[in-house]
Design a protein around this motif. Structure first.
Motif, PDB file in Angstrom:
ATOM      1  N   SER A  46      12.966  12.934   4.025  1.00  0.00           N
ATOM      2  CA  SER A  46      12.415  12.109   2.954  1.00  0.00           C
ATOM      3  C   SER A  46      11.401  11.125   3.520  1.00  0.00           C
ATOM      4  O   SER A  46      11.658  10.485   4.554  1.00  0.00           O
ATOM      5  N   ARG A  47      10.257  10.974   2.834  1.00  0.00           N
ATOM      6  CA  ARG A  47       9.220  10.035   3.296  1.00  0.00           C
ATOM      7  C   ARG A  47       9.689   8.589   3.162  1.00  0.00           C
ATOM      8  O   ARG A  47       9.071   7.688   3.690  1.00  0.00           O
ATOM      9  N   GLY A  48      10.784   8.357   2.456  1.00  0.00           N
ATOM     10  CA  GLY A  48      11.321   7.006   2.315  1.00  0.00           C
ATOM     11  C   GLY A  48      12.206   6.585   3.474  1.00  0.00           C
ATOM     12  O   GLY A  48      12.670   5.443   3.527  1.00  0.00           O
ATOM     13  N   LYS A  49      12.456   7.509   4.416  1.00  0.00           N
ATOM     14  CA  LYS A  49      13.294   7.195   5.585  1.00  0.00           C
ATOM     15  C   LYS A  49      12.382   7.060   6.803  1.00  0.00           C
ATOM     16  O   LYS A  49      11.803   8.051   7.245  1.00  0.00           O
ATOM     17  N   PRO A  50      12.236   5.864   7.349  1.00  0.00           N
ATOM     18  CA  PRO A  50      11.294   5.656   8.453  1.00  0.00           C
ATOM     19  C   PRO A  50      11.688   6.406   9.722  1.00  0.00           C
ATOM     20  O   PRO A  50      12.847   6.781   9.899  1.00  0.00           O
ATOM     21  N   LEU A  51      10.697   6.591  10.582  1.00  0.00           N
ATOM     22  CA  LEU A  51      10.907   7.141  11.914  1.00  0.00           C
ATOM     23  C   LEU A  51      10.807   6.001  12.919  1.00  0.00           C
ATOM     24  O   LEU A  51      10.173   4.979  12.651  1.00  0.00           O
ATOM     25  N   SER A  52      11.398   6.200  14.079  1.00  0.00           N
ATOM     26  CA  SER A  52      11.316   5.193  15.134  1.00  0.00           C
ATOM     27  C   SER A  52      10.129   5.463  16.049  1.00  0.00           C
ATOM     28  O   SER A  52       9.522   6.529  16.017  1.00  0.00           O
ATOM     29  N   LEU A  53       9.845   4.471  16.877  1.00  0.00           N
ATOM     30  CA  LEU A  53       8.724   4.479  17.819  1.00  0.00           C
ATOM     31  C   LEU A  53       9.267   4.640  19.227  1.00  0.00           C
ATOM     32  O   LEU A  53      10.087   3.825  19.672  1.00  0.00           O
ATOM     33  N   GLY A  54       8.813   5.670  19.938  1.00  0.00           N
ATOM     34  CA  GLY A  54       9.218   5.868  21.321  1.00  0.00           C
ATOM     35  C   GLY A  54       8.122   5.416  22.266  1.00  0.00           C
ATOM     36  O   GLY A  54       6.968   5.840  22.146  1.00  0.00           O
ATOM     37  N   VAL A  55       8.486   4.548  23.213  1.00  0.00           N
ATOM     38  CA  VAL A  55       7.543   4.006  24.189  1.00  0.00           C
ATOM     39  C   VAL A  55       8.208   3.989  25.570  1.00  0.00           C
ATOM     40  O   VAL A  55       9.426   4.062  25.668  1.00  0.00           O
ATOM     41  N   PRO A  56       7.407   3.871  26.650  1.00  0.00           N
ATOM     42  CA  PRO A  56       7.980   3.958  27.987  1.00  0.00           C
ATOM     43  C   PRO A  56       8.593   2.668  28.520  1.00  0.00           C
ATOM     44  O   PRO A  56       9.250   2.690  29.569  1.00  0.00           O
ATOM     45  N   SER A  57       8.379   1.541  27.841  1.00  0.00           N
ATOM     46  CA  SER A  57       8.888   0.265  28.344  1.00  0.00           C
ATOM     47  C   SER A  57       8.883  -0.778  27.236  1.00  0.00           C
ATOM     48  O   SER A  57       8.216  -0.597  26.208  1.00  0.00           O
ATOM     49  N   VAL A  87      12.632  -4.201  14.919  1.00  0.00           N
ATOM     50  CA  VAL A  87      11.846  -5.440  15.023  1.00  0.00           C
ATOM     51  C   VAL A  87      10.621  -5.342  14.114  1.00  0.00           C
ATOM     52  O   VAL A  87      10.310  -4.271  13.600  1.00  0.00           O
ATOM     53  N   ASP A  88       9.907  -6.460  13.940  1.00  0.00           N
ATOM     54  CA  ASP A  88       8.667  -6.447  13.161  1.00  0.00           C
ATOM     55  C   ASP A  88       7.620  -5.604  13.876  1.00  0.00           C
ATOM     56  O   ASP A  88       7.496  -5.650  15.097  1.00  0.00           O
ATOM     57  N   ARG A  89       6.855  -4.855  13.082  1.00  0.00           N
ATOM     58  CA  ARG A  89       5.797  -4.018  13.639  1.00  0.00           C
ATOM     59  C   ARG A  89       4.453  -4.728  13.524  1.00  0.00           C
ATOM     60  O   ARG A  89       4.278  -5.639  12.713  1.00  0.00           O
ATOM     61  N   ARG A  90       3.516  -4.271  14.328  1.00  0.00           N
ATOM     62  CA  ARG A  90       2.131  -4.725  14.197  1.00  0.00           C
ATOM     63  C   ARG A  90       1.416  -3.788  13.223  1.00  0.00           C
ATOM     64  O   ARG A  90       1.826  -2.647  13.037  1.00  0.00           O
ATOM     65  N   PRO A  91       0.296  -4.241  12.630  1.00  0.00           N
ATOM     66  CA  PRO A  91      -0.434  -3.412  11.665  1.00  0.00           C
ATOM     67  C   PRO A  91      -1.010  -2.133  12.269  1.00  0.00           C
ATOM     68  O   PRO A  91      -1.385  -1.218  11.524  1.00  0.00           O
ATOM     69  N   ARG A 103       9.130  -3.404   9.388  1.00  0.00           N
ATOM     70  CA  ARG A 103       9.887  -3.323  10.631  1.00  0.00           C
ATOM     71  C   ARG A 103       9.942  -1.874  11.113  1.00  0.00           C
ATOM     72  O   ARG A 103       9.796  -0.948  10.331  1.00  0.00           O
ATOM     73  N   VAL A 104      10.152  -1.732  12.421  1.00  0.00           N
ATOM     74  CA  VAL A 104      10.193  -0.403  13.036  1.00  0.00           C
ATOM     75  C   VAL A 104      11.304  -0.389  14.079  1.00  0.00           C
ATOM     76  O   VAL A 104      11.574  -1.385  14.735  1.00  0.00           O
ATOM     77  N   GLY A 105      11.941   0.772  14.214  1.00  0.00           N
ATOM     78  CA  GLY A 105      12.910   0.959  15.283  1.00  0.00           C
ATOM     79  C   GLY A 105      12.185   1.326  16.565  1.00  0.00           C
ATOM     80  O   GLY A 105      11.289   2.170  16.560  1.00  0.00           O
ATOM     81  N   VAL A 106      12.560   0.689  17.663  1.00  0.00           N
ATOM     82  CA  VAL A 106      11.920   0.936  18.961  1.00  0.00           C
ATOM     83  C   VAL A 106      12.928   1.616  19.877  1.00  0.00           C
ATOM     84  O   VAL A 106      14.067   1.177  20.003  1.00  0.00           O
ATOM     85  N   ARG A 107      12.470   2.662  20.520  1.00  0.00           N
ATOM     86  CA  ARG A 107      13.322   3.437  21.426  1.00  0.00           C
ATOM     87  C   ARG A 107      12.624   3.572  22.767  1.00  0.00           C
ATOM     88  O   ARG A 107      11.458   3.986  22.837  1.00  0.00           O
ATOM     89  N   VAL A 108      13.308   3.180  23.841  1.00  0.00           N
ATOM     90  CA  VAL A 108      12.858   3.422  25.220  1.00  0.00           C
ATOM     91  C   VAL A 108      13.978   4.228  25.877  1.00  0.00           C
ATOM     92  O   VAL A 108      14.985   3.663  26.308  1.00  0.00           O
ATOM     93  N   PRO A 109      13.853   5.548  25.895  1.00  0.00           N
ATOM     94  CA  PRO A 109      14.961   6.370  26.392  1.00  0.00           C
ATOM     95  C   PRO A 109      15.212   6.162  27.880  1.00  0.00           C
ATOM     96  O   PRO A 109      14.273   5.952  28.649  1.00  0.00           O
ATOM     97  N   ASP A 110      16.466   6.212  28.262  1.00  0.00           N
ATOM     98  CA  ASP A 110      16.844   6.123  29.669  1.00  0.00           C
ATOM     99  C   ASP A 110      16.994   7.544  30.205  1.00  0.00           C
ATOM    100  O   ASP A 110      18.087   8.007  30.521  1.00  0.00           O
ATOM    101  N   HIS A 111      15.859   8.240  30.236  1.00  0.00           N
ATOM    102  CA  HIS A 111      15.849   9.654  30.640  1.00  0.00           C
ATOM    103  C   HIS A 111      14.532   9.915  31.361  1.00  0.00           C
ATOM    104  O   HIS A 111      13.461   9.673  30.812  1.00  0.00           O
ATOM    105  N   GLU A 112      14.615  10.420  32.576  1.00  0.00           N
ATOM    106  CA  GLU A 112      13.433  10.575  33.427  1.00  0.00           C
ATOM    107  C   GLU A 112      12.340  11.418  32.766  1.00  0.00           C
ATOM    108  O   GLU A 112      11.167  11.035  32.762  1.00  0.00           O
ATOM    109  N   THR A 113      12.699  12.549  32.185  1.00  0.00           N
ATOM    110  CA  THR A 113      11.699  13.430  31.574  1.00  0.00           C
ATOM    111  C   THR A 113      11.063  12.770  30.355  1.00  0.00           C
ATOM    112  O   THR A 113       9.842  12.812  30.173  1.00  0.00           O
TER     113      THR A 113
END
Length: 192
Positions: A46-57, A87-91, A103-113
């Motif tokens: 559903s487009r009403g369910k947000p996705l999270s943001l994956g970043v390296p740090s 947390v709050d997102r930037r535009p 707001r956006v979910g932020v994910r920094v996985p603890d996985h080397e690959t």
């Protein structure tokens, strides 16, 4: 296929499947509304369910988010790790990613690959590589055919543990979904 292949595919606007320390993720350029839309289509989400943001740090997350001091302290304590921090997102992040929310979910996985991919690609959508409503994928062999055929690259990192990330809003002190490390997170929220 390799992490380099996946990073190239993401830069070209394609979706990829990648391993994390929780379950397999479905990633595309989180800053590109068309790529984000492709992830929704692949998942049947559903487009009403947000996705999270994956970043390296955490530092990379700060380029796209505006956490409070408490939220940043939480992020630095628990990331990288099996935690999604709201947390709050930037535009600069597209409304498609956050379902129009601030707001956006932020994910920094603890996985080397996963971290290697995130270092080489734009920020990724961080969502499980399953069709909506289906179980999370812990092995590449279990990918739904629609996802397998719809992505440009699948990076096989072996079997994933299968415990979902804990989704937490440290600003509100709320755990939205209990998963890995939830007891430790709850203790931190109560102590701060």
């Amino acid at each position: 296929m390799s992490v380099d292949d996946a990073a190239t595919a993401v830069r070209e606007g394609h979706a990829v499947v990648y391993p994390t320390e929780t379950v397999y993720g479905l990633g595309a350029d989180a800053t590109d509304p068309d790529a984000v839309e492709r992830v929704f289509e692949l998942k049947g989400r559903s487009r009403g369910k947000p996705l999270s943001l994956g970043v390296p740090s955490v530092d990379a997350a700060l380029e796209y988010t505006r956490p409070t001091e408490r939220e940043e302290r939480f992020m630095r304590r628990f990331l990288p790790g099996p935690v999604t921090v709201v947390v709050d997102r930037r535009p600069s992040l597209p409304d498609a990613l956050t379902a129009g929310r601030d707001r956006v979910g932020v994910r920094v996985p603890d996985h080397e690959t996963a971290l290697e991919l995130l270092e080489r690609a734009p920020p990724l959508t961080a969502t499980s590589a399953n069709r909506s409503g289906a179980p999370s994928v812990t092995r590449v062999a279990d990918l739904d055919d629609r996802i397998r055929e719809g992505v440009a690259v699948v990076v096989d990192g072996g079997e994933a543990p299968g415990t979902e990330s804990t989704v937490v809003d440290p600003g509100e002190g709320t755990i939205h979904r209990r998963g890995a490390m939830s007891d430790e997170i709850e203790a931190w929220l109560q102590a701060q």
